[in-house]
Design an enzyme around this catalytic site. Structure first.
Site, PDB file in Angstrom:
ATOM      1  N   TYR A 137       0.816  -1.211   0.000  1.00 36.45           N
ATOM      2  CA  TYR A 137       0.000   0.000   0.000  1.00 36.45           C
ATOM      3  C   TYR A 137       0.854   1.267   0.000  1.00 36.45           C
ATOM      4  O   TYR A 137       0.405   2.342   0.387  1.00 36.45           O
ATOM      5  CB  TYR A 137      -0.966  -0.006   1.187  1.00 36.45           C
ATOM      6  CG  TYR A 137      -2.227  -0.797   0.902  1.00 36.45           C
ATOM      7  CD1 TYR A 137      -3.419  -0.150   0.603  1.00 36.45           C
ATOM      8  CD2 TYR A 137      -2.209  -2.185   0.886  1.00 36.45           C
ATOM      9  CE1 TYR A 137      -4.575  -0.875   0.311  1.00 36.45           C
ATOM     10  CE2 TYR A 137      -3.356  -2.919   0.600  1.00 36.45           C
ATOM     11  CZ  TYR A 137      -4.538  -2.251   0.314  1.00 36.45           C
ATOM     12  OH  TYR A 137      -5.675  -2.974   0.014  1.00 36.45           O
ATOM     13  N   GLY A 251      -9.925  -6.776  -3.909  1.00 33.16           N
ATOM     14  CA  GLY A 251      -8.574  -7.115  -4.340  1.00 33.16           C
ATOM     15  C   GLY A 251      -7.798  -7.869  -3.286  1.00 33.16           C
ATOM     16  O   GLY A 251      -7.014  -8.780  -3.601  1.00 33.16           O
ATOM     17  N   ASP A 252      -8.010  -7.515  -2.021  1.00 30.67           N
ATOM     18  CA  ASP A 252      -7.330  -8.205  -0.925  1.00 30.67           C
ATOM     19  C   ASP A 252      -7.826  -9.651  -0.810  1.00 30.67           C
ATOM     20  O   ASP A 252      -7.032 -10.570  -0.622  1.00 30.67           O
ATOM     21  CB  ASP A 252      -7.573  -7.461   0.386  1.00 30.67           C
ATOM     22  CG  ASP A 252      -7.034  -6.046   0.355  1.00 30.67           C
ATOM     23  OD1 ASP A 252      -5.823  -5.887   0.170  1.00 30.67           O
ATOM     24  OD2 ASP A 252      -7.826  -5.105   0.501  1.00 30.67           O
ATOM     25  N   ARG A 253      -9.149  -9.838  -0.926  1.00 31.79           N
ATOM     26  CA  ARG A 253      -9.705 -11.195  -0.880  1.00 31.79           C
ATOM     27  C   ARG A 253      -9.178 -12.030  -2.037  1.00 31.79           C
ATOM     28  O   ARG A 253      -8.816 -13.192  -1.870  1.00 31.79           O
ATOM     29  CB  ARG A 253     -11.227 -11.096  -0.932  1.00 31.79           C
ATOM     30  CG  ARG A 253     -11.968 -12.412  -1.144  1.00 31.79           C
ATOM     31  CD  ARG A 253     -12.019 -13.285   0.096  1.00 31.79           C
ATOM     32  NE  ARG A 253     -10.877 -14.174   0.249  1.00 31.79           N
ATOM     33  CZ  ARG A 253     -10.795 -15.116   1.167  1.00 31.79           C
ATOM     34  NH1 ARG A 253     -11.775 -15.306   2.018  1.00 31.79           N
ATOM     35  NH2 ARG A 253      -9.730 -15.880   1.249  1.00 31.79           N
TER      36      ARG A 253
END
Length: 465
Positions: A137, A251-253
């Protein structure tokens, strides 16, 4: 599966309320706040989701010592956090919602930060991982040269999935897959000298494969699914039709699921297709907002909605039940023992344990385990019958049978929030306390039931015979 998540930690705050009037000071809505919920964002969201799936997760990141960091540590219960000092405040994103409609977002402390310090434990977690997810990030973790070297070495041994950020670092060579969304892929490719139209995901992905020296690029396109670019293949992956209220966290999943499926040995196209399905399902269930720490008691889950274990087997229904309860925001309770001759003391203890959460899973000693603990004359009742009797109780939702002398491995599979024992124990001194502490669980004792025991019942039955 032992997973290490490497990346930047954010605090996400959701302020939810209703607006029925305008402010007298300006023509803006007045939001009557109903609740404020906090959750781990960025790499913390990836780690949280994977931990709720039942994986053993280590998070290599940076954590400040401010108030935001205290909220993050609570939100990350169940995740091993290995952190350096970032020398910067906790980056916080605060979203205000009226109903389900976002109104405004405030960002605090989200500017680039000094590269944090790195510890040996952080590097060891990368070296020992079976699967690695990098959630960049743009806050500096992936810019550290020691971290980059460790990730480059790991990419030769285990699947590494890298979720990039426009302000982040270039992925190390050799990673299994990089997962930019379409706008990130186009921006990165255009920065590299290409001039691409919005639909040119394939050209952008090909360019990034060469530039980043990765094995594959999975460009996500929201409701249009994704396109997977490998050295000699292009695969279009449709997304299941989904009603999306909040796309945050998709997106994280996806990155976490992709890493897991690659770790299980699936080929890239199959792993990517399943990861897209997981991301769609995640959004259908409310996305990242559904994982926020609720200010009130966790919602109850109807017993009829829960899967049950099958007596006589170390069956995965127990862990699956725990996963389902955690996914709905509920509390998983577990207890254990031989339960050789079921008596009133057992029933009271089990009922008390069930009242503490949304499901009760009983870890039951196998016949061989009972014999080692109680003597060759035990058990009196076979494990099949003991499990069946337990499942007949309204307060028991699943039974998991274990053959060891202690339920430690069983607890690792279930990862309950609360472990309950009956008797005059000090909770922190229970043998299971150290195991439970690994994911932020706690031990609780309920009062001992006098004059009620299996040995006493067996003796009484012997007199009758």
């Amino acid at each position: 599966m032992r997973i290490t998540v490497v990346g930047d930690l954010l605090l996400d705050v959701d302020i939810n309320g209703a607006a029925t009037r305008l402010s007298p000071d300006a023509p803006v809505p007045v939001v009557d706040v109903a609740d404020i919920r906090r959750r781990a964002g960025g790499a913390g969201l990836v780690a949280t989701v994977l931990a709720r799936d039942g994986h053993s997760v280590s998070l290599v990141t940076a954590v400040s010592d401010d108030d935001g960091a205290s909220h993050l540590r609570r939100a990350l219960a169940g995740v091993e956090v290995l952190a350096g000092a970032p020398l910067a405040p906790t980056p916080t994103k605060t979203r205000v919602r009226i109903g389900t409609h976002p109104v405004v977002r405030f960002d605090q402390g989200c500017a680039p930060a000094p590269i944090p310090t790195i510890t040996g434990k952080m590097l060891a977690a990368i070296a020992s991982a079976e699967v690695i997810v990098v959630a960049d990030y743009g806050r500096g973790i992936t810019a550290n040269q020691a971290i980059r070297s460790a990730l480059a070495d790991a990419a030769f041994r285990v699947p590494v999935v890298w979720d990039p950020h426009p302000a982040g670092s270039k992925p190390v060579p050799g990673v299994a897959a990089v997962t930019p969304n379409l706008s990130e892929a186009l921006a990165a490719a255009n920065a590299g000298g290409l001039e691409l139209a919005r639909a040119e995901a394939e050209r952008a992905g090909r360019h990034l494969m060469r530039t980043w020296q990765c094995n594959a690029v999975l460009v996500t396109k929201g409701e249009d699914g994704a396109v997977l670019l490998e050295e000699s293949a292009v695969t279009s992956i449709p997304a299941p039709p989904t009603t999306v209220v909040d796309p945050c966290g998709a997106g994280d999943r996806l990155a976490g699921s992709l890493a897991v499926y690659l770790g299980l040995g699936l080929a890239l196209p199959q792993a990517a297709a399943r990861a897209v399905e997981d991301a769609s399902g995640f959004l259908a269930r409310g996305g990242a907002a559904a994982l926020a720490e609720a200010p009130q008691q966790s919602p109850a889950v109807e017993r009829d909605e829960l899967p049950h274990a099958h007596a006589g087997h170390h069956h995965p229904d127990g862990p699956q039940l725990a996963k389902a309860i955690r996914g709905s925001g509920g509390t998983v309770v577990a207890t254990g023992g031989c339960f050789d001759l079921l008596h009133a003391g057992h029933a009271r203890t089990l009922a008390a344990a069930r009242s503490m959460g949304d499901c009760l899973i009983v870890c039951l000693n196998s016949d061989e385990s009972v014999s080692r603990l109680k003597g060759k004359h035990r058990p009196i009742v076979s494990v099949e019958d003991r499990a069946e009797l337990l499942l007949a109780l309204e307060c028991v939702d699943a039974v998991v049978i274990f053959g060891e002398d202690t339920p430690a491995a069983c607890l690792q599979d279930i990862r309950p929030d609360i472990w309950v024992k009956g008797g005059d124990y000090v909770p922190d001194e229970l043998p299971e306390a150290q195991v439970m502490a690994a994911w932020g669980g706690r031990c609780v004792t309920v009062p001992f039931q006098p004059a009620r025991s299996t040995s006493g019942l067996a003796a009484a039955l012997a007199k009758v015979g």
